[in-house]
Design a protein around this motif. Sequence first.
Motif, PDB file in Angstrom:
ATOM      1  N   ARG A   1      26.017  70.856 105.626  1.00 55.96           N
ATOM      2  CA  ARG A   1      26.539  69.694 106.603  1.00 55.96           C
ATOM      3  C   ARG A   1      26.644  68.246 106.036  1.00 55.96           C
ATOM      4  O   ARG A   1      26.092  68.075 104.841  1.00 55.96           O
ATOM      5  CB  ARG A   1      25.876  69.660 108.003  1.00 55.96           C
ATOM      6  N   GLY A   2      26.936  67.164 106.805  1.00 59.56           N
ATOM      7  CA  GLY A   2      27.128  65.974 106.125  1.00 59.56           C
ATOM      8  C   GLY A   2      28.467  65.669 105.506  1.00 59.56           C
ATOM      9  O   GLY A   2      29.123  66.664 105.173  1.00 59.56           O
ATOM     10  N   GLU A   3      28.713  64.384 104.995  1.00 61.15           N
ATOM     11  CA  GLU A   3      29.885  64.530 104.394  1.00 61.15           C
ATOM     12  C   GLU A   3      30.007  64.952 102.926  1.00 61.15           C
ATOM     13  O   GLU A   3      31.229  65.300 102.662  1.00 61.15           O
ATOM     14  CB  GLU A   3      29.874  62.815 103.961  1.00 61.15           C
ATOM     15  N   TRP A   4      28.957  65.089 102.023  1.00 57.49           N
ATOM     16  CA  TRP A   4      29.316  65.874 100.723  1.00 57.49           C
ATOM     17  C   TRP A   4      28.860  67.340 100.818  1.00 57.49           C
ATOM     18  O   TRP A   4      28.153  67.557  99.921  1.00 57.49           O
ATOM     19  CB  TRP A   4      28.607  64.966  99.725  1.00 57.49           C
ATOM     20  N   TYR A   5      29.408  68.158 101.634  1.00 63.04           N
ATOM     21  CA  TYR A   5      29.207  69.432 101.793  1.00 63.04           C
ATOM     22  C   TYR A   5      29.799  70.255 100.583  1.00 63.04           C
ATOM     23  O   TYR A   5      30.827  69.968 100.155  1.00 63.04           O
ATOM     24  CB  TYR A   5      29.331  69.930 103.162  1.00 63.04           C
ATOM     25  N   ASP A   6      29.348  71.280 100.218  1.00 59.48           N
ATOM     26  CA  ASP A   6      29.397  72.021  99.042  1.00 59.48           C
ATOM     27  C   ASP A   6      30.692  72.907  99.624  1.00 59.48           C
ATOM     28  O   ASP A   6      31.045  73.478 100.611  1.00 59.48           O
ATOM     29  CB  ASP A   6      28.588  73.256  98.637  1.00 59.48           C
ATOM     30  N   GLY A   7      32.017  72.758  98.639  1.00 58.90           N
ATOM     31  CA  GLY A   7      33.126  73.390  98.948  1.00 58.90           C
ATOM     32  C   GLY A   7      34.070  72.302  99.623  1.00 58.90           C
ATOM     33  O   GLY A   7      35.062  72.815 100.158  1.00 58.90           O
ATOM     34  N   ARG A   8      33.793  71.219 100.003  1.00 55.50           N
ATOM     35  CA  ARG A   8      34.869  70.388 100.668  1.00 55.50           C
ATOM     36  C   ARG A   8      35.826  69.716  99.644  1.00 55.50           C
ATOM     37  O   ARG A   8      35.876  69.290  98.636  1.00 55.50           O
ATOM     38  CB  ARG A   8      34.044  69.159 100.941  1.00 55.50           C
ATOM     39  N   PRO A   9      37.159  70.051  99.850  1.00 55.30           N
ATOM     40  CA  PRO A   9      38.358  69.875  99.013  1.00 55.30           C
ATOM     41  C   PRO A   9      38.764  68.491  99.611  1.00 55.30           C
ATOM     42  O   PRO A   9      38.821  68.121 100.873  1.00 55.30           O
ATOM     43  CB  PRO A   9      39.525  70.825  99.670  1.00 55.30           C
ATOM     44  N   ILE A  10      38.972  67.358  98.584  1.00 47.23           N
ATOM     45  CA  ILE A  10      39.439  66.200  98.900  1.00 47.23           C
ATOM     46  C   ILE A  10      40.386  65.778  98.088  1.00 47.23           C
ATOM     47  O   ILE A  10      40.879  66.034  97.125  1.00 47.23           O
ATOM     48  CB  ILE A  10      38.025  65.124  98.445  1.00 47.23           C
ATOM     49  N   ILE A  11      41.216  64.627  98.743  1.00 45.29           N
ATOM     50  CA  ILE A  11      42.513  64.131  97.853  1.00 45.29           C
ATOM     51  C   ILE A  11      42.348  62.708  97.903  1.00 45.29           C
ATOM     52  O   ILE A  11      41.897  62.009  99.051  1.00 45.29           O
ATOM     53  CB  ILE A  11      43.921  64.540  98.737  1.00 45.29           C
ATOM     54  N   VAL A  12      42.377  62.283  96.643  1.00 46.01           N
ATOM     55  CA  VAL A  12      42.281  60.783  96.599  1.00 46.01           C
ATOM     56  C   VAL A  12      43.543  60.091  97.183  1.00 46.01           C
ATOM     57  O   VAL A  12      44.709  60.432  97.156  1.00 46.01           O
ATOM     58  CB  VAL A  12      42.232  60.505  94.983  1.00 46.01           C
ATOM     59  N   THR A  13      43.257  58.991  97.768  1.00 48.29           N
ATOM     60  CA  THR A  13      44.355  58.153  98.611  1.00 48.29           C
ATOM     61  C   THR A  13      44.743  56.899  97.946  1.00 48.29           C
ATOM     62  O   THR A  13      45.587  56.028  98.652  1.00 48.29           O
ATOM     63  CB  THR A  13      44.017  58.130 100.199  1.00 48.29           C
ATOM     64  N   GLU A  14      44.123  56.377  97.089  1.00 48.43           N
ATOM     65  CA  GLU A  14      44.212  55.315  96.208  1.00 48.43           C
ATOM     66  C   GLU A  14      44.059  55.122  94.822  1.00 48.43           C
ATOM     67  O   GLU A  14      43.056  56.049  94.506  1.00 48.43           O
ATOM     68  CB  GLU A  14      43.746  53.875  96.794  1.00 48.43           C
ATOM     69  N   ASN A  15      44.788  54.457  93.956  1.00 51.44           N
ATOM     70  CA  ASN A  15      44.404  54.725  92.604  1.00 51.44           C
ATOM     71  C   ASN A  15      43.193  54.023  92.076  1.00 51.44           C
ATOM     72  O   ASN A  15      43.128  52.760  92.784  1.00 51.44           O
ATOM     73  CB  ASN A  15      45.856  53.748  91.720  1.00 51.44           C
ATOM     74  N   ASP A  16      42.586  54.425  91.194  1.00 56.67           N
ATOM     75  CA  ASP A  16      41.288  53.763  90.520  1.00 56.67           C
ATOM     76  C   ASP A  16      41.456  53.954  89.105  1.00 56.67           C
ATOM     77  O   ASP A  16      41.371  55.190  88.560  1.00 56.67           O
ATOM     78  CB  ASP A  16      39.962  54.660  90.939  1.00 56.67           C
ATOM     79  N   TYR A  17      41.769  53.008  88.414  1.00 54.03           N
ATOM     80  CA  TYR A  17      42.178  52.982  86.826  1.00 54.03           C
ATOM     81  C   TYR A  17      40.958  53.071  86.045  1.00 54.03           C
ATOM     82  O   TYR A  17      41.290  53.497  84.991  1.00 54.03           O
ATOM     83  CB  TYR A  17      43.227  51.762  86.714  1.00 54.03           C
ATOM     84  N   GLN A  18      39.889  52.630  86.512  1.00 53.62           N
ATOM     85  CA  GLN A  18      38.898  52.609  85.807  1.00 53.62           C
ATOM     86  C   GLN A  18      38.227  54.067  85.486  1.00 53.62           C
ATOM     87  O   GLN A  18      37.862  54.551  84.636  1.00 53.62           O
ATOM     88  CB  GLN A  18      37.756  51.909  86.352  1.00 53.62           C
ATOM     89  N   LEU A  19      38.448  55.028  86.754  1.00 51.34           N
ATOM     90  CA  LEU A  19      37.980  56.181  86.904  1.00 51.34           C
ATOM     91  C   LEU A  19      39.089  57.160  86.341  1.00 51.34           C
ATOM     92  O   LEU A  19      38.794  58.558  86.161  1.00 51.34           O
ATOM     93  CB  LEU A  19      37.509  56.750  88.093  1.00 51.34           C
TER      94      LEU A  19
END
Length: 610
Positions: free
Chosen positions: A475-493
């Motif tokens: 549980r919690g925000e960073w649970y194993d198996g959570r698929p995520i999609i980036v919603t803004e550009n990060d040019y450093q990463l």
Amino acid sequence: MTSTLADLTRLGILSRLDAHLATVLGRLVPGTAPEVLLGAALASRAVRAGHVCADLEWLHASPPTGDAGEPAVLPSLSGWRAALSASRLVGTGDPEGPTPLVFRGEKRLYLYRYFRYEERLGRALRQRAETVPVDELRLREALDRTFEPRDGAADLPRVAAAMTACRNLAVISGGPGTGKTYTVTQVLALLQELARASGSGDLLRIRLLAPTGKAAQRLGESIKSNVERHLRCDDAIKQSIPLEASTIHRALGYQPRTPTRFRHGADNPLPADVVLVDEASMVDVALMAKLVDAVPRHARLILLGDKDQLASVEAGAILGDIYGDGAVGYSPALAGQLERVLGRPVPHRDGTRPSSVQDSRVHLTLSHRFRPDGGIARLSQAVNASDPDEALRVLRSDPDVGLLDTPDRGRLEDFLGSAAAEAFAELTGAEPLERFDVLRKFRILCAHRKGKLGVEAVNALVEARLREERVLVDRGEWYDGRPIIVTENDYQLDLFNGDVGIICARGGQGVGAVFIGTDGRTLRTFPPASLPAHETVFAMTVHKSQGSEFDHVALVLPEKDSPILTRELVYTGITRASKRVNVLGSEAILRAAIARPVQRASGLREMLAG
């Protein structure tokens, strides 16, 4: 009585920003007619809605309505035109005497910046739409080595290759699985062979671009696969074709703190001889204008995409404008050249100038993603033809597709939860690359982000069901198996809007956010706290799904009709699937969506047709 700015803001037709712009302009030129200030606010509103300009005739034919359905009361067309023509705030777009607003064609009212984007893009495309010298004998020999001549639609990739070799601008459209990247891979090899055989013998510098990180990754993977499996040429040619693509922003050298925003432009063009842009339908008019400025004048520009897919989220519908008239055929001059090279007749078009953008188009129609007589193909054809009766017949009779037409929310939620639990059963515990394979099996696509059947609500529903089924344990925000999609550009990463990752537990090392590199193989892991803005992606909007492919798609329609529900949205959603589609929503809502094409106000179509 004509609606005031305050009226339209109260009704929800104008945003505060729209009204503020008009108010500021009124302060700059005291005494400005209310019709002009209303036009300024509506031009701002138009850009927010994806239009390049406000079309006064469209607005009169269908006045905008507020949240409660109350329509705006607009000035008469004649009075509105007269007020705009007489105002110091309104001009014709002359850069020597810029004005905040530009009024063209007696109906199109632009914010100055967007008029300049459109004019620059239209002029640049017309200038590039010209024939280039080509050795027809060498081209025919190269085509014969690469493509086996076929009949009808099956021969269109060879036509596209020949046309691209003869032009400085090529626009290749086609639905999913029609061989767009196969075709352009062959085109790139052809261009390299012709360049090597020329007097200089130098090979071309090629850049592969796409609007999002996900689209760039898919383009690179597809080009690599086609080079390895289908190219029949020597190793030097194969090695000259890049296998990795970049986002447009990254290629142009995004510099947010500079006036021009990009390192590359007309004064500092890209070091390239061929620039290929995939998923061109997703590129807005501002970014495309800046990209075309940065493509060297001698270079070939190849735009690749699906003209029937959703237009960009931002202002413009570039592929729709390029293919606007829907006509097939080439000018007599180009048709004659293509016939000599191909050894077969091609469609002629009377009255087309040799430098017309119409001569730079090919639309591929034979799909290999799904069977031509299968449910997904038949459904997509019916949607594109704006034929809801045929679409519903297919949905009710073909095993590859289905319609869950029910007002019972519990039944809909049970379907989504069961389908997600089955598809994502192995999302945890497996190796990261295997998890990405699992994630490609199924995706829920929604028309909206908000609301009872929007992305946010559906993601929460799926998470709850997967926990009930013990697919997700943490549980919690960073649970194993959570698929995520980036919603803004990060040019450093080097992470970009649209990139998809998975949160993976790493034993005693905590959790990491894992992404696949642009080569389709390399894994990149980041501390979750370092990520740019992102969200869970069991469900995503149809707009965000462009450029993706899944085995099974569930397309969720909202409970109430809305302007965002269009034929293009339904088509884009169902064609993300390769094996199965389920449409979840009422028959009435589906019928309304199929009957409503996207309409975006701009002058680009007129510029390119002239």
